[in-house]
Design a protein around this motif. Sequence first.
Motif, PDB file in Angstrom:
ATOM      1  N   ILE A  18      33.002  40.429  39.230  1.00 31.37           N
ATOM      2  CA  ILE A  18      33.792  40.586  38.065  1.00 31.37           C
ATOM      3  C   ILE A  18      33.790  39.486  36.903  1.00 31.37           C
ATOM      4  CG2 ILE A  18      36.091  40.072  38.930  1.00 31.37           C
ATOM      5  CD1 ILE A  18      35.143  42.917  36.429  1.00 31.37           C
ATOM      6  N   VAL A  19      33.602  38.169  37.621  1.00 26.29           N
ATOM      7  CA  VAL A  19      33.730  36.803  36.936  1.00 26.29           C
ATOM      8  C   VAL A  19      32.351  36.831  36.193  1.00 26.29           C
ATOM      9  CG1 VAL A  19      33.781  34.495  36.969  1.00 26.29           C
ATOM     10  CG2 VAL A  19      35.364  35.817  38.332  1.00 26.29           C
ATOM     11  N   GLY A  20      31.405  37.123  36.943  1.00 23.70           N
ATOM     12  CA  GLY A  20      30.211  36.928  36.118  1.00 23.70           C
ATOM     13  C   GLY A  20      29.861  37.924  35.225  1.00 23.70           C
ATOM     14  N   PHE A  37      21.886  36.931  37.157  1.00 28.86           N
ATOM     15  CA  PHE A  37      21.330  37.123  38.243  1.00 28.86           C
ATOM     16  C   PHE A  37      21.946  37.351  39.665  1.00 28.86           C
ATOM     17  CE2 PHE A  37      19.470  34.465  34.969  1.00 28.86           C
ATOM     18  CZ  PHE A  37      17.955  34.949  34.956  1.00 28.86           C
ATOM     19  N   GLU A  38      21.846  38.375  40.254  1.00 33.18           N
ATOM     20  CA  GLU A  38      22.525  38.802  41.661  1.00 33.18           C
ATOM     21  C   GLU A  38      21.871  38.947  42.641  1.00 33.18           C
ATOM     22  OE1 GLU A  38      25.931  39.678  42.288  1.00 33.18           O
ATOM     23  OE2 GLU A  38      24.709  39.945  44.381  1.00 33.18           O
ATOM     24  N   ARG A  39      21.933  38.331  43.845  1.00 34.78           N
ATOM     25  CA  ARG A  39      21.040  38.213  45.015  1.00 34.78           C
ATOM     26  C   ARG A  39      21.150  39.763  45.799  1.00 34.78           C
ATOM     27  NH1 ARG A  39      24.827  34.192  48.388  1.00 34.78           N
ATOM     28  NH2 ARG A  39      26.575  35.503  48.168  1.00 34.78           N
ATOM     29  N   ASN A  40      22.210  40.471  45.488  1.00 36.99           N
ATOM     30  CA  ASN A  40      22.283  41.788  46.226  1.00 36.99           C
ATOM     31  C   ASN A  40      21.615  42.967  45.362  1.00 36.99           C
ATOM     32  OD1 ASN A  40      23.231  41.186  48.777  1.00 36.99           O
ATOM     33  ND2 ASN A  40      25.107  40.380  47.895  1.00 36.99           N
ATOM     34  N   ALA A  46      33.826  40.555  46.580  1.00 39.63           N
ATOM     35  CA  ALA A  46      35.214  40.874  46.519  1.00 39.63           C
ATOM     36  C   ALA A  46      35.654  41.839  45.342  1.00 39.63           C
ATOM     37  CB  ALA A  46      36.024  39.455  46.249  1.00 39.63           C
ATOM     38  N   SER A  47      34.459  41.783  44.637  1.00 39.65           N
ATOM     39  CA  SER A  47      34.801  42.404  43.379  1.00 39.65           C
ATOM     40  C   SER A  47      34.790  44.157  43.429  1.00 39.65           C
ATOM     41  CB  SER A  47      33.817  42.202  42.127  1.00 39.65           C
ATOM     42  OG  SER A  47      34.069  40.780  41.824  1.00 39.65           O
ATOM     43  N   ILE A  48      34.168  44.320  44.580  1.00 38.10           N
ATOM     44  CA  ILE A  48      33.866  45.817  44.760  1.00 38.10           C
ATOM     45  C   ILE A  48      34.875  46.451  45.798  1.00 38.10           C
ATOM     46  CG2 ILE A  48      32.301  45.976  46.578  1.00 38.10           C
ATOM     47  CD1 ILE A  48      30.825  48.198  45.003  1.00 38.10           C
ATOM     48  N   ARG A  49      35.469  45.455  46.576  1.00 36.63           N
ATOM     49  CA  ARG A  49      36.223  45.510  47.627  1.00 36.63           C
ATOM     50  C   ARG A  49      37.803  45.355  47.575  1.00 36.63           C
ATOM     51  NH1 ARG A  49      33.176  43.070  52.737  1.00 36.63           N
ATOM     52  NH2 ARG A  49      30.865  43.185  51.780  1.00 36.63           N
ATOM     53  N   ASN A  50      38.133  45.307  46.161  1.00 32.25           N
ATOM     54  CA  ASN A  50      39.691  45.069  45.898  1.00 32.25           C
ATOM     55  C   ASN A  50      40.372  46.501  45.600  1.00 32.25           C
ATOM     56  OD1 ASN A  50      39.394  45.430  43.116  1.00 32.25           O
ATOM     57  ND2 ASN A  50      38.233  43.341  43.022  1.00 32.25           N
ATOM     58  N   PHE A  51      41.613  46.313  45.217  1.00 30.99           N
ATOM     59  CA  PHE A  51      42.542  47.184  44.749  1.00 30.99           C
ATOM     60  C   PHE A  51      42.314  47.724  43.396  1.00 30.99           C
ATOM     61  CE2 PHE A  51      45.417  45.137  47.702  1.00 30.99           C
ATOM     62  CZ  PHE A  51      45.989  46.010  48.554  1.00 30.99           C
ATOM     63  N   GLY A  52      41.551  46.922  42.544  1.00 32.46           N
ATOM     64  CA  GLY A  52      41.433  47.305  41.184  1.00 32.46           C
ATOM     65  C   GLY A  52      42.700  47.059  40.175  1.00 32.46           C
ATOM     66  N   MET A  53      43.438  46.192  40.867  1.00 35.01           N
ATOM     67  CA  MET A  53      44.803  46.026  40.019  1.00 35.01           C
ATOM     68  C   MET A  53      44.567  45.027  38.938  1.00 35.01           C
ATOM     69  SD  MET A  53      47.841  46.243  42.839  1.00 35.01           S
ATOM     70  CE  MET A  53      47.651  47.680  44.016  1.00 35.01           C
ATOM     71  N   VAL A  54      44.979  45.053  37.720  1.00 39.74           N
ATOM     72  CA  VAL A  54      44.990  44.091  36.711  1.00 39.74           C
ATOM     73  C   VAL A  54      46.483  43.863  36.670  1.00 39.74           C
ATOM     74  CG1 VAL A  54      44.358  43.475  34.470  1.00 39.74           C
ATOM     75  CG2 VAL A  54      42.950  44.911  35.702  1.00 39.74           C
ATOM     76  N   THR A 176      17.964  35.896  44.150  1.00 43.16           N
ATOM     77  CA  THR A 176      18.918  34.844  44.368  1.00 43.16           C
ATOM     78  C   THR A 176      18.556  33.702  43.695  1.00 43.16           C
ATOM     79  OG1 THR A 176      18.937  35.351  46.579  1.00 43.16           O
ATOM     80  CG2 THR A 176      19.186  33.160  46.198  1.00 43.16           C
ATOM     81  N   VAL A 177      19.622  33.037  42.882  1.00 41.48           N
ATOM     82  CA  VAL A 177      19.297  31.798  42.271  1.00 41.48           C
ATOM     83  C   VAL A 177      19.154  30.533  43.204  1.00 41.48           C
ATOM     84  CG1 VAL A 177      20.033  30.388  40.479  1.00 41.48           C
ATOM     85  CG2 VAL A 177      20.212  32.896  40.284  1.00 41.48           C
ATOM     86  N   GLN A 178      18.323  30.185  43.307  1.00 42.07           N
ATOM     87  CA  GLN A 178      17.886  28.907  44.236  1.00 42.07           C
ATOM     88  C   GLN A 178      18.535  27.308  43.876  1.00 42.07           C
ATOM     89  OE1 GLN A 178      13.753  29.397  44.899  1.00 42.07           O
ATOM     90  NE2 GLN A 178      14.008  30.081  47.134  1.00 42.07           N
ATOM     91  N   SER A 361      42.378  32.555  44.545  1.00 44.06           N
ATOM     92  CA  SER A 361      43.344  33.537  45.129  1.00 44.06           C
ATOM     93  C   SER A 361      43.030  34.983  44.484  1.00 44.06           C
ATOM     94  CB  SER A 361      44.729  32.827  44.411  1.00 44.06           C
ATOM     95  OG  SER A 361      44.666  32.769  42.889  1.00 44.06           O
ATOM     96  N   GLY A 362      43.829  35.689  44.944  1.00 43.52           N
ATOM     97  CA  GLY A 362      43.617  37.125  44.615  1.00 43.52           C
ATOM     98  C   GLY A 362      43.819  37.675  43.507  1.00 43.52           C
ATOM     99  N   ILE A 363      43.423  37.122  42.383  1.00 43.00           N
ATOM    100  CA  ILE A 363      43.757  37.396  41.078  1.00 43.00           C
ATOM    101  C   ILE A 363      42.483  37.555  40.209  1.00 43.00           C
ATOM    102  CG2 ILE A 363      45.917  36.433  41.176  1.00 43.00           C
ATOM    103  CD1 ILE A 363      44.812  34.007  39.686  1.00 43.00           C
ATOM    104  N   GLY A 364      41.394  37.568  40.817  1.00 44.11           N
ATOM    105  CA  GLY A 364      40.030  37.721  39.917  1.00 44.11           C
ATOM    106  C   GLY A 364      39.970  38.775  38.984  1.00 44.11           C
ATOM    107  N   MET A 365      40.286  40.105  39.491  1.00 42.57           N
ATOM    108  CA  MET A 365      40.355  41.237  38.746  1.00 42.57           C
ATOM    109  C   MET A 365      41.312  40.937  37.556  1.00 42.57           C
ATOM    110  SD  MET A 365      38.161  43.257  39.759  1.00 42.57           S
ATOM    111  CE  MET A 365      38.164  45.068  39.496  1.00 42.57           C
ATOM    112  N   THR A 366      42.302  40.444  37.712  1.00 43.63           N
ATOM    113  CA  THR A 366      43.303  40.294  36.688  1.00 43.63           C
ATOM    114  C   THR A 366      42.827  39.140  35.705  1.00 43.63           C
ATOM    115  OG1 THR A 366      45.019  40.759  38.079  1.00 43.63           O
ATOM    116  CG2 THR A 366      45.902  39.459  36.267  1.00 43.63           C
ATOM    117  N   MET A 367      42.439  38.211  36.194  1.00 40.55           N
ATOM    118  CA  MET A 367      42.050  36.862  35.158  1.00 40.55           C
ATOM    119  C   MET A 367      40.722  36.666  34.682  1.00 40.55           C
ATOM    120  SD  MET A 367      45.155  35.740  35.393  1.00 40.55           S
ATOM    121  CE  MET A 367      45.424  34.204  34.943  1.00 40.55           C
TER     122      MET A 367
END
Length: 383
Positions: A18-20, A37-40, A46-54, A176-178, A361-367
């Motif tokens: 989500i930050v990218g 650029f995403e290695r996967n 974390a961005s696909i594993r969270n609660f989705g709470m903003v 992957t960005v090397q 901290s656990g706030i990346g979706m929010t921030m």
Amino acid sequence: MGVANTKKLDVAIVGAGIVGLAHAYLAARSGRSVAVFERNPAALGASIRNFGMVRPIGQPAGGLYELALRSREIWLDVLEQANLPYMQAGSLHVAYREDEVAVGKEFSEKADSLGYECAWLTPDQTLARTQAIRPQGLLGALWSSKELTVDPRQIVRGLPKFLTERYGVQFFFNTTVQRVESSVLHTVEQRWEADAIIVAGGDDFQTLFPECFRDSGVTRCKLQMMRTVPQPQGWQLGPTVAFGLTFRHYPAFQACSTLQSLKDRIARETPELERWGIHVMVSQTALNELTIGDSHEYGLTVNIFDSPSVNRLILDYAKAYLRVPTLQIAEQWHGVYAAHPEKPYLKFTPANGVRVITITSGIGMTMAFGLAEQTFGEMGVAA
Ligand SMILES: Cc1cc2nc3c(=O)[nH]c(=O)nc-3n(C[C@H](O)[C@H](O)[C@H](O)COP(=O)(O)OP(=O)(O)OC[C@H]3O[C@@H](n4cnc5c(N)ncnc54)[C@H](O)[C@@H]3O)c2cc1C
């Protein structure tokens, strides 16, 4: 290996979490050429594993709360444009014990002067907002209108599609960005020149700039999570639901003098919840499932094996207070985020035109969107 060729861009971004994605959106919206650029094959962190709470309500009053509100504003804009599902249903912190009432009420009384929009609800008012909690023993709830819920799976897949179609953002998955240096980014096959490079690698502290993290005090936090089977069609959770345990987890509530006795009681009565950093929150996905979590286990080395007894503690607590059609669990997983004992995020400038941004901290979706705007402001890149 020789470098095949060099390509040019305005903004290059490492990581499609989500930050990218937030940085990609803001840069592309202002007319810049952007590549991510995403290695996967897709973002799997974390961005696909969270609660989705903003969730602005968790942020301490002042700058961070303001940033969360700004982030929420940009979220609403991008969700509308991308036609991605979301719920603008607010949040409840539900109280079944007097010490939980004390914290919720104290917070609601201070809310105005601190800048939050909150209210303390009676049991009847609470039940009018949600059908998902047990009425027996309910003492009331702290209501906040500002929280949104998005579906992380839809965001992580849907935003890249939208950004590509609407703004021509290029996504390079399985890439992957090397190495990153001033204005230059290297993958195995290519060399890219960019005016601004954003490194949003989540909890990967090793690959690109290990020297930034070495003495930063950063660690990791592992969280166990569950998702139910879909609830019956038409059933709605309404606001996201948290319980009294959650008051001790978010810095916003440290403004309450009543918090310490709540913390003491929980540690005394339920040391197993304390041991695993368990608090219980519930959100709803676009497919009508309930996401339920979580625990908090800190340490740079993440235990790859999940503990069924931790999931049982979370679920037993949820069963005691939720009244939902089904708590049959369809999926269990864990997520990991970067964590820091004091700082909610870390930013580094390891080279000219390069920013490393790690939410600790656990706030990346929010921030994420607020931080992206702030970052480009600092870099002098109008976004
Ligand atoms: C279980 C859980 C629940 C949470 N719930 C919430 C919530 O409800 N609300 C909230 O606000 N926050 C929540 N959070 C926190 C939030 O999910 C994170 O802060 C956020 O997702 C971090 O986003 P990111 O883009 O920095 O990291 P990530 O999502 O981890 O993405 C980083 C990406 O960078 C890629 N990458 C790394 N290095 C390279 C490289 N060298 N080359 C190419 N690609 C690379 C990785 O593959 C990864 O996909 C939760 C976190 C967890 C774990």
